[in-house]
Write a protein that holds these residues in place. Structure first.
Motif, PDB file in Angstrom:
ATOM      1  N   GLY A  63       0.796  -1.229   0.000  1.00  0.00           N
ATOM      2  CA  GLY A  63       0.000   0.000   0.000  1.00  0.00           C
ATOM      3  C   GLY A  63       0.829   1.279   0.000  1.00  0.00           C
ATOM      4  N   LYS A  64       2.122   1.168  -0.271  1.00  0.00           N
ATOM      5  CA  LYS A  64       2.976   2.353  -0.182  1.00  0.00           C
ATOM      6  C   LYS A  64       3.569   2.754  -1.534  1.00  0.00           C
ATOM      7  CE  LYS A  64       2.880   2.833   4.384  1.00  0.00           C
ATOM      8  NZ  LYS A  64       2.885   4.037   5.206  1.00  0.00           N
ATOM      9  N   ARG A  65       2.977   2.253  -2.616  1.00  0.00           N
ATOM     10  CA  ARG A  65       3.571   2.522  -3.933  1.00  0.00           C
ATOM     11  C   ARG A  65       3.585   3.994  -4.293  1.00  0.00           C
ATOM     12  NH1 ARG A  65       1.252  -2.153  -7.754  1.00  0.00           N
ATOM     13  NH2 ARG A  65       2.222  -3.862  -6.625  1.00  0.00           N
ATOM     14  N   ALA A  66       2.655   4.761  -3.729  1.00  0.00           N
ATOM     15  CA  ALA A  66       2.599   6.190  -4.065  1.00  0.00           C
ATOM     16  C   ALA A  66       3.925   6.874  -3.730  1.00  0.00           C
ATOM     17  CB  ALA A  66       1.450   6.862  -3.308  1.00  0.00           C
ATOM     18  N   ILE A  67       4.652   6.339  -2.746  1.00  0.00           N
ATOM     19  CA  ILE A  67       5.931   6.970  -2.381  1.00  0.00           C
ATOM     20  C   ILE A  67       6.943   6.765  -3.517  1.00  0.00           C
ATOM     21  CG2 ILE A  67       7.844   7.000  -0.719  1.00  0.00           C
ATOM     22  CD1 ILE A  67       5.844   6.128   1.438  1.00  0.00           C
ATOM     23  N   ALA A  68       7.012   5.555  -4.041  1.00  0.00           N
ATOM     24  CA  ALA A  68       7.949   5.293  -5.147  1.00  0.00           C
ATOM     25  C   ALA A  68       7.565   6.124  -6.374  1.00  0.00           C
ATOM     26  CB  ALA A  68       7.976   3.803  -5.471  1.00  0.00           C
ATOM     27  N   ASP A  69       6.277   6.228  -6.644  1.00  0.00           N
ATOM     28  CA  ASP A  69       5.833   7.020  -7.800  1.00  0.00           C
ATOM     29  C   ASP A  69       6.196   8.495  -7.626  1.00  0.00           C
ATOM     30  OD1 ASP A  69       4.773   4.834  -9.023  1.00  0.00           O
ATOM     31  OD2 ASP A  69       2.718   5.194  -8.327  1.00  0.00           O
ATOM     32  N   TYR A  70       6.178   8.949  -6.382  1.00  0.00           N
ATOM     33  CA  TYR A  70       6.433  10.367  -6.121  1.00  0.00           C
ATOM     34  C   TYR A  70       7.855  10.766  -6.507  1.00  0.00           C
ATOM     35  CZ  TYR A  70       6.186  14.895  -3.881  1.00  0.00           C
ATOM     36  OH  TYR A  70       6.197  16.245  -3.658  1.00  0.00           O
ATOM     37  N   PHE A  71       8.800   9.825  -6.342  1.00  0.00           N
ATOM     38  CA  PHE A  71      10.197  10.139  -6.677  1.00  0.00           C
ATOM     39  C   PHE A  71      10.528   9.682  -8.099  1.00  0.00           C
ATOM     40  CE2 PHE A  71       9.984  10.212  -2.056  1.00  0.00           C
ATOM     41  CZ  PHE A  71      10.591  11.427  -1.808  1.00  0.00           C
ATOM     42  N   ASP A  72       9.566   9.749  -8.984  1.00  0.00           N
ATOM     43  CA  ASP A  72       9.747   9.332 -10.378  1.00  0.00           C
ATOM     44  C   ASP A  72       9.056  10.367 -11.283  1.00  0.00           C
ATOM     45  OD1 ASP A  72      10.279   7.867 -12.640  1.00  0.00           O
ATOM     46  OD2 ASP A  72       8.961   6.194 -12.124  1.00  0.00           O
ATOM     47  N   ASN A  73       9.388  10.336 -12.546  1.00  0.00           N
ATOM     48  CA  ASN A  73       8.733  11.257 -13.476  1.00  0.00           C
ATOM     49  C   ASN A  73       7.256  10.917 -13.640  1.00  0.00           C
ATOM     50  OD1 ASN A  73      11.214  12.331 -13.875  1.00  0.00           O
ATOM     51  ND2 ASN A  73      11.530  11.496 -15.915  1.00  0.00           N
ATOM     52  N   ASN A  74       6.479  11.929 -13.999  1.00  0.00           N
ATOM     53  CA  ASN A  74       5.077  11.723 -14.370  1.00  0.00           C
ATOM     54  C   ASN A  74       4.910  12.439 -15.711  1.00  0.00           C
ATOM     55  OD1 ASN A  74       2.334  11.904 -14.796  1.00  0.00           O
ATOM     56  ND2 ASN A  74       1.842  12.198 -12.631  1.00  0.00           N
ATOM     57  N   TYR A  75       5.259  11.731 -16.780  1.00  0.00           N
ATOM     58  CA  TYR A  75       5.357  12.368 -18.105  1.00  0.00           C
ATOM     59  C   TYR A  75       4.067  13.047 -18.532  1.00  0.00           C
ATOM     60  CZ  TYR A  75       9.924  10.265 -18.716  1.00  0.00           C
ATOM     61  OH  TYR A  75      11.236   9.937 -18.549  1.00  0.00           O
ATOM     62  N   GLU A  76       2.950  12.375 -18.285  1.00  0.00           N
ATOM     63  CA  GLU A  76       1.678  12.926 -18.744  1.00  0.00           C
ATOM     64  C   GLU A  76       1.414  14.294 -18.095  1.00  0.00           C
ATOM     65  OE1 GLU A  76      -1.218   9.775 -18.811  1.00  0.00           O
ATOM     66  OE2 GLU A  76      -2.792  11.319 -18.663  1.00  0.00           O
ATOM     67  N   LEU A  77       1.584  14.322 -16.781  1.00  0.00           N
ATOM     68  CA  LEU A  77       1.369  15.571 -16.044  1.00  0.00           C
ATOM     69  C   LEU A  77       2.362  16.646 -16.496  1.00  0.00           C
ATOM     70  CD1 LEU A  77       0.196  17.143 -13.501  1.00  0.00           C
ATOM     71  CD2 LEU A  77       2.115  16.154 -12.244  1.00  0.00           C
ATOM     72  N   GLU A  78       3.633  16.266 -16.625  1.00  0.00           N
ATOM     73  CA  GLU A  78       4.660  17.250 -17.014  1.00  0.00           C
ATOM     74  C   GLU A  78       4.356  17.824 -18.397  1.00  0.00           C
ATOM     75  OE1 GLU A  78       8.189  14.861 -16.471  1.00  0.00           O
ATOM     76  OE2 GLU A  78       7.657  14.674 -14.351  1.00  0.00           O
ATOM     77  N   HIS A  79       3.899  16.953 -19.297  1.00  0.00           N
ATOM     78  CA  HIS A  79       3.541  17.393 -20.655  1.00  0.00           C
ATOM     79  C   HIS A  79       2.366  18.372 -20.588  1.00  0.00           C
ATOM     80  CE1 HIS A  79       2.918  17.084 -24.963  1.00  0.00           C
ATOM     81  NE2 HIS A  79       1.634  16.931 -24.704  1.00  0.00           N
ATOM     82  N   GLU A  80       1.401  18.036 -19.747  1.00  0.00           N
ATOM     83  CA  GLU A  80       0.179  18.827 -19.616  1.00  0.00           C
ATOM     84  C   GLU A  80       0.467  20.261 -19.159  1.00  0.00           C
ATOM     85  OE1 GLU A  80      -3.400  18.835 -20.636  1.00  0.00           O
ATOM     86  OE2 GLU A  80      -2.428  16.865 -20.639  1.00  0.00           O
ATOM     87  N   ILE A  81       1.404  20.415 -18.208  1.00  0.00           N
ATOM     88  CA  ILE A  81       1.631  21.760 -17.636  1.00  0.00           C
ATOM     89  C   ILE A  81       2.866  22.445 -18.222  1.00  0.00           C
ATOM     90  CG2 ILE A  81       0.441  21.197 -15.464  1.00  0.00           C
ATOM     91  CD1 ILE A  81       3.141  20.957 -14.105  1.00  0.00           C
ATOM     92  N   ALA A  82       3.520  21.800 -19.182  1.00  0.00           N
ATOM     93  CA  ALA A  82       4.752  22.367 -19.762  1.00  0.00           C
ATOM     94  C   ALA A  82       4.487  23.778 -20.286  1.00  0.00           C
ATOM     95  CB  ALA A  82       5.264  21.475 -20.886  1.00  0.00           C
ATOM     96  N   GLY A  83       5.361  24.701 -19.942  1.00  0.00           N
ATOM     97  CA  GLY A  83       5.232  26.073 -20.441  1.00  0.00           C
ATOM     98  C   GLY A  83       4.291  26.935 -19.634  1.00  0.00           C
TER      99      GLY A  83
END
Ligand code: G1P
Length: 291
Positions: A63-83
């Motif tokens: 139940g702690k996977r969100a921690i590992a995801d937090y220290f990783d890229n989130n390409y979709e989100l980064e693409h969405e807010i780029a610029g």
């Protein structure tokens, strides 16, 4: 040990349930609860980085996977807010990701903090290391005008002392006597202002049984010999393998130093402490960053 070894690694035991924050923690790790806009675990990792550490070892559980995801890229989100202006909201976590390495190990059974630390042995190997409990959120001391000083947070202070004494170091603070049953309690000789040579430690004593009101808070620097002590440590308070019991043995056979660190600590394992931390960061960090 003849030469001081640099502290390069920090363990973050993050397998606990966080039952005091139910229902919020029913399906998310308590370490991901945000104090203002940043999760508790990020404050902890930033404190380790400030102290010169870049290898972060997480002892996680189901139940702690969100921690590992937090220290990783989130390409979709980064693409969405780029610029957009929102990009800057990711700058702190991006800096953490760029400068650190993140290692994850599962603690299959929750047998106590000592057991969690022993689980991290393959990450640490044969070198001294730090441990941070993210529930205890530490901030650097402010001056009388409530402004930042040059003093760094608790972990940097512990590492300075490790460099001086080359033994296990724990952070302590005085707590109300009626609260001793929530902490590891130490006693010892004060060898310099606020620095104690520990001669005994007891995990979560009732107030009547507590030797002092000096409580361990979640910051440790440990030598790798601690793993041998932990292997010998029998279950103690709450039937768990306690780091306090292993350190008590280290204090008897070698040396443990306890330090009243400079700065403030918020007990974010409790709702009250969490609210205090939120108010503090809103006042001292967030408001300033948006003004
Ligand atoms: C742990 C330790 C305890 C220490 C405390 C600090 O307890 O076992 O010795 O005083 O952290 O937060 P926990 O709070 O995980 O029950």
């Amino acid at each position: 040990m003849t030469q001081t070894q640099t502290i390069r690694k920090c363990l973050f035991p993050v397998a606990g349930y966080g039952t005091r924050f139910l229902p919020a923690t029913k399906s998310m790790p308590k370490e991901m609860l945000p104090v203002v806009n940043k999760p508790l675990i990020q404050y902890a990792v930033e404190e380790a980085m400030e102290a010169g550490i870049n290898k972060m070892g997480f002892i996680t559980g189901r139940g702690k996977r969100a921690i590992a995801d937090y220290f990783d890229n989130n390409y979709e989100l980064e693409h969405e807010i780029a610029g957009s202006s929102k990009e800057q909201n990711l700058s702190d976590i991006n800096a953490v990701m760029d400068n650190g390495q993140f290692i994850f190990m599962r603690q299959r059974e929750m047998l106590g903090l000592g057991h969690a630390i022993l689980t991290g042995e393959p990450i640490i190997g044969d070198e001294p290391f730090a441990v941070i409990l993210a529930d205890d959120l530490c901030v650097a001391p402010l001056n009388q005008h409530k402004q930042k000083t040059d003093t760094l947070r608790a972990m940097s202070q512990l590492i300075d002392l490790y460099n001086q004494y080359q033994c296990c170091i724990v952070a302590i603070e005085e707590v109300p006597k009626e609260d001793t049953a929530s902490y590891g309690i130490i006693c010892g000789d004060e060898i310099a202002p606020g620095i104690y040579d520990v001669d005994d430690m007891v995990e979560k004593p009732k107030p009547a049984d507590a030797p002092t009101n000096m409580a361990i808070i979640g910051r440790y620097v440990l030598t790798p010999q601690i793993f041998d002590y932990l292997r010998e440590t029998k279950p103690g308070t709450n039937g768990e393998i306690q780091i306090t019991d292993a350190l008590k043995q280290v204090a008897k056979e070698e040396r443990v130093i306890a330090v009243k660190f400079a700065g403030e600590r918020f007990d974010c394992g409790s709702v009250e402490g969490f609210v205090q931390a939120t108010n503090y960061f809103f006042e001292h960090e967030f408001k300033k960053s948006v003004n």
